[in-house]
Scaffold this motif. Structure first.
Motif, short mmCIF file in Angstrom:
data_model
loop_
_atom_site.label_atom_id
_atom_site.label_comp_id
_atom_site.label_asym_id
_atom_site.label_seq_id
_atom_site.Cartn_x
_atom_site.Cartn_y
_atom_site.Cartn_z
N SER A 167 0.65 -1.24 -0.06
CA SER A 167 0.08 0.02 -0.06
C SER A 167 0.87 1.02 0.12
N HIS A 168 0.28 2.15 -0.49
CA HIS A 168 1.12 3.66 -0.48
C HIS A 168 0.50 4.52 0.64
N PRO A 169 1.37 5.28 1.18
CA PRO A 169 0.93 5.81 2.56
C PRO A 169 0.05 7.03 2.13
N ASP A 170 -1.03 7.56 2.80
CA ASP A 170 -1.77 8.77 2.54
C ASP A 170 -0.76 9.77 2.32
N LEU A 171 -1.12 10.74 1.37
CA LEU A 171 -0.29 11.76 1.18
C LEU A 171 -0.62 13.20 2.11
N PRO A 172 0.56 13.87 2.56
CA PRO A 172 0.34 14.61 3.36
C PRO A 172 -1.03 15.67 3.36
N GLU A 173 -1.22 15.96 2.33
CA GLU A 173 -2.44 16.89 2.03
C GLU A 173 -3.75 16.31 2.44
N HIS A 174 -3.76 14.98 2.66
CA HIS A 174 -5.01 14.20 2.73
C HIS A 174 -5.12 14.20 4.42
N LEU A 175 -4.10 14.56 5.02
CA LEU A 175 -4.08 14.43 6.36
C LEU A 175 -4.09 15.67 7.35
N SER A 176 -4.94 16.65 6.81
CA SER A 176 -5.22 17.72 7.80
C SER A 176 -6.06 17.37 9.03
#
Length: 243
Positions: free
Chosen positions: A49-58
């Protein structure tokens, strides 16, 4: 001799739950339990799996970002990529079924969805459910969850002219279920507290990859969860079965 190893039907019946759990080997004319067939492929290495992108983790839900994704979802749902006919899967359990175009079609759709910019489409392999004895949870169990785009690329590289690997067809299933127990308190809600559903999903007749909400959508971050929910109509266009 019956065509189905677990019922008395003399020929394969697609409407029979027992018949759906067989794979007919046309070459040797033998009956094989699907549980006895295991591909020697480590999917967690081929398609992690790919980690969540930083912009998805607000820490808060960004309304503009969610609205943007919803708009892109509507556009893609109307595009030829998702409106083109899918291959007929009614014969997928037969040895002579030609499904060579199925994985490429799914790959085209999944790639288009991943390009939208929301969470990538994630799945869980049936063997993971069998080994863990429960459903994995994102992000806690990300090492056990697969990236579907990479799964399909790896499958296409290995598939034969009928779209199979060692006689098995790929199946992507969306598992729709009621959490047990449900709760408005996230700390008390659980998707499968007694692991009954995980054990049932580990029973398979194809090479099954499951889209499961708790494993495919971020359970801890509000924005990532909202974006994953926004993409549900697109995820549903990339499956071959619903449980």
């Amino acid at each position: 001799q019956p065509a189905c190893f677990s019922c008395a039907h003399s020929s394969f019946q697609m409407g029979c739950p027992s018949c759906r759990l067989v794979q007919i080997n046309a070459d040797s004319e033998t009956l094989t339990s699907p549980k006895a067939i295991t591909l020697a492929i480590d999917w967690t290495t081929l398609a992690p799996s790919h980690p969540d992108l930083p912009e998805h983790l607000s820490e808060t839900v960004e309304k503009a970002k969610v609205e943007q994704i919803f708009g892109l979802v509507s556009d893609l749902l109307a595009s030829p990529i998702l409106t083109s006919p899918s291959p007929d899967l009614s014969s997928r359990l037969f040895a002579d079924a030609d499904l060579s175009g199925f994985a490429p079609l799914l790959l085209e759709r999944v790639t288009a969805i991943n390009k939208i910019g929301g969470p990538r489409m994630r799945v869980v392999h049936w063997q993971t459910l069998e080994k863990m004895g429960r459903m994995p949870r994102w992000p806690d169990d990300e090492q056990y969850i697969l990236d579907l785009e990479d799964v399909l690329k790896a499958w296409i590289k290995r598939q034969d002219k009928q779209g199979k690997i060692e006689g098995r067809t790929i199946q992507v299933t969306m598992f729709c279920h009621r959490w047990t127990p449900p709760s408005v308190d996230p700390s008390e809600a659980h998707p499968d507290s007694e692991a009954r559903k995980a054990r049932k999903l580990a029973e398979h007749s194809c090479e099954d990859f499951y889209w499961i909400d708790c494993a495919s959508i971020n359970q801890d971050n509000c924005l990532a969860r909202e974006l994953g929910v926004a993409l549900l109509p697109l995820y549903a266009q990339c499956i071959s079965d619903v449980h």
